[in-house]
Design a protein around this motif. Structure first.
Motif, PDB file in Angstrom:
ATOM      1  N   GLY A  48     128.587 117.642  34.657  1.00  0.00           N
ATOM      2  CA  GLY A  48     127.700 116.584  34.192  1.00  0.00           C
ATOM      3  C   GLY A  48     128.509 115.400  33.733  1.00  0.00           C
ATOM      4  O   GLY A  48     129.734 115.490  33.562  1.00  0.00           O
ATOM      5  N   GLY A  49     127.843 114.310  33.537  1.00  0.00           N
ATOM      6  CA  GLY A  49     128.496 113.086  33.103  1.00  0.00           C
ATOM      7  C   GLY A  49     128.933 113.157  31.649  1.00  0.00           C
ATOM      8  O   GLY A  49     128.578 114.076  30.906  1.00  0.00           O
ATOM      9  N   THR A  50     129.712 112.157  31.252  1.00  0.00           N
ATOM     10  CA  THR A  50     130.162 112.051  29.872  1.00  0.00           C
ATOM     11  C   THR A  50     128.958 111.994  28.940  1.00  0.00           C
ATOM     12  O   THR A  50     128.021 111.244  29.176  1.00  0.00           O
ATOM     13  CB  THR A  50     131.019 110.783  29.702  1.00  0.00           C
ATOM     14  OG1 THR A  50     132.122 110.857  30.590  1.00  0.00           O
ATOM     15  CG2 THR A  50     131.514 110.650  28.270  1.00  0.00           C
ATOM     16  N   GLY A  51     128.984 112.801  27.909  1.00  0.00           N
ATOM     17  CA  GLY A  51     127.906 112.793  26.922  1.00  0.00           C
ATOM     18  C   GLY A  51     126.645 113.508  27.361  1.00  0.00           C
ATOM     19  O   GLY A  51     125.618 113.418  26.700  1.00  0.00           O
ATOM     20  N   SER A  52     126.704 114.243  28.473  1.00  0.00           N
ATOM     21  CA  SER A  52     125.499 114.901  28.980  1.00  0.00           C
ATOM     22  C   SER A  52     125.203 116.231  28.305  1.00  0.00           C
ATOM     23  O   SER A  52     124.153 116.811  28.518  1.00  0.00           O
ATOM     24  CB  SER A  52     125.595 115.090  30.500  1.00  0.00           C
ATOM     25  OG  SER A  52     126.679 115.945  30.819  1.00  0.00           O
ATOM     26  N   GLY A  53     126.148 116.741  27.500  1.00  0.00           N
ATOM     27  CA  GLY A  53     125.904 117.975  26.759  1.00  0.00           C
ATOM     28  C   GLY A  53     126.542 119.217  27.352  1.00  0.00           C
ATOM     29  O   GLY A  53     126.146 120.333  27.024  1.00  0.00           O
ATOM     30  N   LYS A  54     127.544 119.045  28.209  1.00  0.00           N
ATOM     31  CA  LYS A  54     128.202 120.194  28.840  1.00  0.00           C
ATOM     32  C   LYS A  54     128.799 121.140  27.794  1.00  0.00           C
ATOM     33  O   LYS A  54     128.565 122.346  27.849  1.00  0.00           O
ATOM     34  CB  LYS A  54     129.314 119.731  29.791  1.00  0.00           C
ATOM     35  CG  LYS A  54     128.860 118.894  30.963  1.00  0.00           C
ATOM     36  CD  LYS A  54     130.019 118.411  31.813  1.00  0.00           C
ATOM     37  CE  LYS A  54     131.021 117.568  31.074  1.00  0.00           C
ATOM     38  NZ  LYS A  54     130.606 116.231  30.670  1.00  0.00           N
ATOM     39  N   GLY A  72     121.342 109.514  20.621  1.00  0.00           N
ATOM     40  CA  GLY A  72     121.109 109.120  22.001  1.00  0.00           C
ATOM     41  C   GLY A  72     121.083 107.624  22.254  1.00  0.00           C
ATOM     42  O   GLY A  72     120.834 107.189  23.369  1.00  0.00           O
ATOM     43  N   GLU A  88     127.587 106.021  19.420  1.00  0.00           N
ATOM     44  CA  GLU A  88     126.433 106.712  19.992  1.00  0.00           C
ATOM     45  C   GLU A  88     125.833 107.601  18.915  1.00  0.00           C
ATOM     46  O   GLU A  88     126.480 108.507  18.398  1.00  0.00           O
ATOM     47  CB  GLU A  88     126.834 107.555  21.200  1.00  0.00           C
ATOM     48  CG  GLU A  88     125.643 108.235  21.839  1.00  0.00           C
ATOM     49  CD  GLU A  88     126.007 109.116  23.021  1.00  0.00           C
ATOM     50  OE1 GLU A  88     125.127 109.866  23.463  1.00  0.00           O
ATOM     51  OE2 GLU A  88     127.165 109.067  23.489  1.00  0.00           O
ATOM     52  N   TYR A 147     116.642 125.820  25.098  1.00  0.00           N
ATOM     53  CA  TYR A 147     116.736 125.059  26.346  1.00  0.00           C
ATOM     54  C   TYR A 147     115.532 125.355  27.241  1.00  0.00           C
ATOM     55  O   TYR A 147     115.028 124.477  27.923  1.00  0.00           O
ATOM     56  CB  TYR A 147     118.037 125.385  27.081  1.00  0.00           C
ATOM     57  CG  TYR A 147     119.261 124.761  26.452  1.00  0.00           C
ATOM     58  CD1 TYR A 147     119.659 123.477  26.789  1.00  0.00           C
ATOM     59  CD2 TYR A 147     120.022 125.448  25.519  1.00  0.00           C
ATOM     60  CE1 TYR A 147     120.780 122.892  26.222  1.00  0.00           C
ATOM     61  CE2 TYR A 147     121.144 124.877  24.939  1.00  0.00           C
ATOM     62  CZ  TYR A 147     121.513 123.596  25.295  1.00  0.00           C
ATOM     63  OH  TYR A 147     122.609 123.025  24.727  1.00  0.00           O
ATOM     64  N   VAL A 158     114.562 122.041  29.314  1.00  0.00           N
ATOM     65  CA  VAL A 158     115.861 121.682  29.877  1.00  0.00           C
ATOM     66  C   VAL A 158     116.235 122.681  30.977  1.00  0.00           C
ATOM     67  O   VAL A 158     116.782 122.312  32.012  1.00  0.00           O
ATOM     68  CB  VAL A 158     116.948 121.632  28.780  1.00  0.00           C
ATOM     69  CG1 VAL A 158     118.335 121.430  29.370  1.00  0.00           C
ATOM     70  CG2 VAL A 158     116.623 120.532  27.784  1.00  0.00           C
ATOM     71  N   ARG A 215     135.178 111.767  20.385  1.00  0.00           N
ATOM     72  CA  ARG A 215     134.022 112.651  20.564  1.00  0.00           C
ATOM     73  C   ARG A 215     134.021 113.674  19.438  1.00  0.00           C
ATOM     74  O   ARG A 215     134.998 114.383  19.229  1.00  0.00           O
ATOM     75  CB  ARG A 215     134.089 113.400  21.894  1.00  0.00           C
ATOM     76  CG  ARG A 215     133.977 112.569  23.112  1.00  0.00           C
ATOM     77  CD  ARG A 215     132.590 112.255  23.545  1.00  0.00           C
ATOM     78  NE  ARG A 215     131.807 113.429  23.824  1.00  0.00           N
ATOM     79  CZ  ARG A 215     130.503 113.385  23.964  1.00  0.00           C
ATOM     80  NH1 ARG A 215     129.857 112.260  23.844  1.00  0.00           N
ATOM     81  NH2 ARG A 215     129.818 114.471  24.214  1.00  0.00           N
TER      82      ARG A 215
END
Length: 181
Positions: free
Chosen positions: A151-157, A49, A46, A123, A128, A111
């Motif tokens: 949030g989902g995997t890779g969402s930026g948490k 994006g 990845e 943000y 955002v 990751r």
């Protein structure tokens, strides 16, 4: 001590060899955030994006990677212990791998740590977060309330939490009455 350093150096060399040029190059690329090996043997990267199919890895090579990562983390992966997780000793990337019998063939995800901390104001500037949302978060910090980030995997948490934490660390530790965004 010299034997220990020699063993560590050999483990690192074996880990680099097992990961191979494609994975190592991806880990060195600042635009890459994740490297994943799926159960079909496809290696995905990845970057910016976008998901890029980078290579096909054999089942034997996948197990070799899992073994070398486990060894570098001073662990052992086998049928009774088919999981390997931890920080890679290269630059601290998060590694999660699973071996048979839990899966048909070895899989893993690497990751990378966020390479840049975005100020919380960015943000708001990029849409955002709304200004009202950022104020709500700021108020929660001042009132020492809990904040749940999902949030989902890779969402930026993690990136968001690091940015948020950097903006309000002084407040959290009582060093200022008000933080600036």
């Amino acid at each position: 001590m010299e034997k220990s350093n020699d063993l560590s150096a050999r483990k690192m060399a074996a880990l680099r060899y097992a990961l191979g040029q494609i994975v190592l190059a991806a880990l060195d690329d600042p635009d890459v955030v994740e490297v994943m090996l799926n159960d079909d043997g496809k290696l995905w990267i990845e970057s910016l994006g976008k998901m890029i199919h980078a290579d096909d890895i054999s089942a034997d090579k996948a197990i070799d990677i899992l073994n070398q990562v486990s060894s570098a983390l001073d662990g052992e992966i086998n049928h009774q212990n088919p999981l390997v997780e931890g920080e890679l000793p290269l630059i601290g990337e998060r590694f999660e791998g699973i071996a048979p019998p839990v899966v048909e063939r070895g899989i893993f995800a690497i990751r990378k740590k966020a390479g840049k901390i975005f100020p919380l104001a960015s943000y708001v500037r990029t849409g955002v977060l709304s200004f009202a949302q950022s104020e709500l978060l700021r108020t929660a910090i001042f009132q020492r309330q809990n904040i749940l980030v999902v949030g989902g995997t890779g969402s930026g948490k993690t990136t968001f939490c690091v940015s948020f934490g950097a903006g309000y660390a002084d407040v959290a530790f009582g060093r200022h009455a008000r933080a600036s965004m």
